[in-house]
Write an enzyme that holds these catalytic residues in place. Structure first.
Site, PDB file in Angstrom:
ATOM      1  N   PRO A  38      -7.147  -7.412  -2.279  1.00 37.65           N
ATOM      2  CA  PRO A  38      -6.230  -7.066  -3.358  1.00 37.65           C
ATOM      3  C   PRO A  38      -5.055  -6.235  -2.863  1.00 37.65           C
ATOM      4  CG  PRO A  38      -8.173  -5.677  -3.423  1.00 37.65           C
ATOM      5  CD  PRO A  38      -8.430  -6.709  -2.382  1.00 37.65           C
ATOM      6  N   ASP A  39      -3.898  -6.384  -3.519  1.00 34.26           N
ATOM      7  CA  ASP A  39      -2.812  -5.467  -3.176  1.00 34.26           C
ATOM      8  C   ASP A  39      -2.949  -4.207  -4.024  1.00 34.26           C
ATOM      9  OD1 ASP A  39      -1.733  -6.122  -5.639  1.00 34.26           O
ATOM     10  OD2 ASP A  39       0.045  -7.112  -4.856  1.00 34.26           O
ATOM     11  N   PHE A  40      -1.943  -3.345  -3.960  1.00 28.44           N
ATOM     12  CA  PHE A  40      -2.078  -2.045  -4.613  1.00 28.44           C
ATOM     13  C   PHE A  40      -1.440  -1.999  -5.994  1.00 28.44           C
ATOM     14  CE2 PHE A  40      -2.482  -1.329  -0.125  1.00 28.44           C
ATOM     15  CZ  PHE A  40      -3.522  -0.430  -0.040  1.00 28.44           C
ATOM     16  N   ARG A  41      -0.258  -2.611  -6.104  1.00 31.12           N
ATOM     17  CA  ARG A  41       0.525  -2.347  -7.300  1.00 31.12           C
ATOM     18  C   ARG A  41       0.789  -3.549  -8.194  1.00 31.12           C
ATOM     19  NH1 ARG A  41       2.004   0.661  -3.199  1.00 31.12           N
ATOM     20  NH2 ARG A  41       1.761   2.890  -3.500  1.00 31.12           N
ATOM     21  N   ASN A 134      -0.333  -2.697   6.356  1.00 35.99           N
ATOM     22  CA  ASN A 134      -1.703  -3.101   6.042  1.00 35.99           C
ATOM     23  C   ASN A 134      -2.706  -2.498   7.012  1.00 35.99           C
ATOM     24  OD1 ASN A 134      -0.487  -4.520   4.047  1.00 35.99           O
ATOM     25  ND2 ASN A 134      -0.682  -6.526   5.024  1.00 35.99           N
ATOM     26  N   ASP A 136      -5.794  -3.834   7.217  1.00 37.37           N
ATOM     27  CA  ASP A 136      -6.863  -4.832   7.310  1.00 37.37           C
ATOM     28  C   ASP A 136      -6.992  -5.475   8.690  1.00 37.37           C
ATOM     29  OD1 ASP A 136      -4.772  -6.790   7.385  1.00 37.37           O
ATOM     30  OD2 ASP A 136      -4.798  -6.959   5.206  1.00 37.37           O
ATOM     31  N   HIS A 153       0.474   2.448   8.731  1.00 32.67           N
ATOM     32  CA  HIS A 153      -0.481   3.232   7.942  1.00 32.67           C
ATOM     33  C   HIS A 153      -1.866   3.246   8.590  1.00 32.67           C
ATOM     34  CE1 HIS A 153       2.258   2.743   4.152  1.00 32.67           C
ATOM     35  NE2 HIS A 153       2.728   3.583   5.025  1.00 32.67           N
TER      36      HIS A 153
HETATM   37  P1  OAD Z   1       2.009  -3.139  -3.084  1.00 32.38           P
HETATM   38  O1  OAD Z   1       0.772  -3.521  -3.825  1.00 32.38           O
HETATM   39  O2  OAD Z   1       2.727  -1.914  -3.520  1.00 32.38           O
HETATM   40  O3  OAD Z   1       3.044  -4.344  -3.105  1.00 32.38           O
HETATM   41  C1  OAD Z   1       2.656  -5.668  -2.832  1.00 32.38           C
HETATM   42  C2  OAD Z   1       3.825  -6.577  -3.105  1.00 32.38           C
HETATM   43  O4  OAD Z   1       3.477  -7.881  -2.709  1.00 32.38           O
HETATM   44  C3  OAD Z   1       4.229  -6.650  -4.585  1.00 32.38           C
HETATM   45  O5  OAD Z   1       5.627  -6.596  -4.704  1.00 32.38           O
HETATM   46  C4  OAD Z   1       3.681  -8.021  -5.022  1.00 32.38           C
HETATM   47  O6  OAD Z   1       4.480  -8.632  -6.015  1.00 32.38           O
HETATM   48  C5  OAD Z   1       3.780  -8.794  -3.730  1.00 32.38           C
HETATM   49  N1  OAD Z   1       2.791  -9.890  -3.606  1.00 32.38           N
HETATM   50  C6  OAD Z   1       1.495  -9.913  -3.950  1.00 32.38           C
HETATM   51  N2  OAD Z   1       0.919 -11.069  -3.598  1.00 32.38           N
HETATM   52  C7  OAD Z   1       1.889 -11.801  -2.983  1.00 32.38           C
HETATM   53  C8  OAD Z   1       1.946 -13.104  -2.397  1.00 32.38           C
HETATM   54  N3  OAD Z   1       0.880 -13.900  -2.329  1.00 32.38           N
HETATM   55  N4  OAD Z   1       3.129 -13.515  -1.884  1.00 32.38           N
HETATM   56  C9  OAD Z   1       4.229 -12.738  -1.932  1.00 32.38           C
HETATM   57  N5  OAD Z   1       4.243 -11.515  -2.474  1.00 32.38           N
HETATM   58  C10 OAD Z   1       3.088 -11.046  -2.991  1.00 32.38           C
HETATM   59  O7  OAD Z   1       1.581  -3.038  -1.543  1.00 32.38           O
HETATM   60  P2  OAD Z   1       2.363  -2.344  -0.356  1.00 32.38           P
HETATM   61  O8  OAD Z   1       3.828  -2.434  -0.552  1.00 32.38           O
HETATM   62  O9  OAD Z   1       1.790  -2.863   0.899  1.00 32.38           O
HETATM   63  O10 OAD Z   1      -0.621   2.992   1.677  1.00 32.38           O
HETATM   64  O11 OAD Z   1       1.897  -0.833  -0.548  1.00 32.38           O
HETATM   65  C11 OAD Z   1       2.378   0.136   0.329  1.00 32.38           C
HETATM   66  C12 OAD Z   1       1.357   1.222   0.578  1.00 32.38           C
HETATM   67  O12 OAD Z   1       0.892   1.779  -0.662  1.00 32.38           O
HETATM   68  C13 OAD Z   1       0.078   0.757   1.229  1.00 32.38           C
HETATM   69  O13 OAD Z   1       0.196   0.625   2.610  1.00 32.38           O
HETATM   70  C14 OAD Z   1      -0.886   1.853   0.858  1.00 32.38           C
HETATM   71  C15 OAD Z   1      -0.487   2.156  -0.562  1.00 32.38           C
HETATM   72  O14 OAD Z   1      -0.558   3.482  -0.915  1.00 32.38           O
HETATM   73  C16 OAD Z   1      -1.625   3.582   2.351  1.00 32.38           C
HETATM   74  O15 OAD Z   1      -2.759   3.154   2.357  1.00 32.38           O
HETATM   75  C17 OAD Z   1      -1.216   4.785   3.091  1.00 32.38           C
END
Ligand code: OAD
Length: 299
Positions: A38-41, A134, A136, A153
């Site tokens: 899963p992503d974060f936001r 990431n 992972d 990170h």
């Molecule tokens: P986010 O969850 O903030 O952002 C993920 C982005 O990817 C969003 O803009 C989604 O729309 C997009 N997305 C998701 N699935 C996708 C797909 N299949 N193709 C294209 N785009 C997609 O994640 P990060 O930006 O990585 O920090 O978050 C940054 C940091 O926040 C992480 O490294 C983590 C967290 O706090 C630490 O662990 C220190």
């Protein structure tokens, strides 16, 4: 402009022209969602329970009643979601973090097509550096050489005592994390008399980024012909700021589901909205690299 057209075709042409020798990548959680991480936001709640629950871990305002992972964390009295990645909280209660680590531990997931693309760039000697947020380790698992990756990170690849910083054994760590759901035993430092908590070398909130990140601004400012930003919300600094210091004459490409950062403000920006694996596949078709890409991905 170095691009004939500010679109996917223009980018492919530029890459094939031979003038684009150093490609730098900025990566985020969006490149691993297709792997099941899963992503974060993201607001969107996917079909996988892990994804849905983890989105809730991060989203304080989400009203839905989560199950699975979040329910586990809630049972463990997490005061607020981010606490799971805070060092002070971890010191007092490492259980929520290890519950999460058990769910997300590398080894359970396979690199995506986008990860294969990074490897492909590296094999074609076009990859200057892959900056990833990431943790992972899927870039490494896809076969991208270690000297082409900066894990800004940190990652789950190594771990150490938070008190005396003594490294802890990789194999032992793997075993303990995989057993955690059953025995709830948190790894502790084995140095005589220390017994400090062991934490993977991932950057918690408030911690400094790895020293390797220090070379990032120079690479982006003086040593990059094309910057491709993939799957990140560009909300976490200092990482996100790399996209802003990219020189005006260096084209920036955004491959993401949504528009993020200041993309669209520069003439050289190319915005390719969509799922990254699909956009990457299209780009590789345009480059004539599709077969090679699929071969690397299937490896
Ligand atoms: P986010 O969850 O903030 O952002 C993920 C982005 O990817 C969003 O803009 C989604 O729309 C997009 N997305 C998701 N699935 C996708 C797909 N299949 N193709 C294209 N785009 C997609 O994640 P990060 O930006 O990585 O920090 O978050 C940054 C940091 O926040 C992480 O490294 C983590 C967290 O706090 C630490 O662990 C220190």
């Amino acid at each position: 402009s170095v691009l004939e057209t500010a679109d996917l075709k223009g980018i492919a042409q530029y890459i094939k022209s031979g003038k684009c020798k150093n490609i730098s990548l900025m990566l985020g959680a969006g490149i691993s969602t297709a792997a099941g991480i899963p992503d974060f936001r993201s607001e969107e709640t996917g079909t996988s329970p892990v994804r849905r629950t983890f989105v809730n871990v991060y989203s304080l305002t989400n009203e839905s009643r989560p199950s699975g992972l979040y329910a586990n964390l809630a049972r463990l009295n997490l005061p607020y979601p981010e606490a799971v990645f805070e060092i002070n909280f971890f010191q007092n209660n490492p259980t929520p973090f290890y519950t999460l680590a058990h769910e997300l531990y590398p080894g359970k997931f396979r690199p995506t097509l986008t990860h294969a693309f990074i490897r492909l760039l590296s094999e074609r000697s076009l990859l200057r550096m892959c900056f990833t947020q990431n943790i992972d380790t899927l870039e490494r698992r896809a076969g991208v050489p270690a000297n082409k990756i900066i894990e800004a990170h940190g990652s789950f690849a190594t771990q150490r005592c938070i008190k005396c910083k003594t490294p802890f054994d990789d194999t032992k760590m793997k075993e303990m994390v995989s057993r955690f759901s059953e025995d709830k035993v948190v790894p502790k430092c084995e140095k005589k008399g220390c017994k400090g908590l062991v934490k993977p070398d991932i950057v918690f909130f408030g911690e400094a980024l790895p020293s390797a990140f220090g070379q990032a601004p120079r690479i982006i400012k003086t040593d990059t012909d094309l910057l491709i930003v993939i799957g990140t919300s560009l909300t976490v600094h200092p990482f996100a700021s790399l996209a802003y210091i990219c020189p005006d004459n260096v084209p920036r490409v955004l491959i993401n589901i949504e528009l993020v950062g200041d993309f669209g403000s520069g003439d050289e920006d190319v915005i390719l909205l969509g799922k990254c694996d699909e956009v990457i596949q299209e780009l590789c078709e345009e480059l004539g690299w599709e077969e090679e890409l699929l071969k690397l991905w299937e490896e």
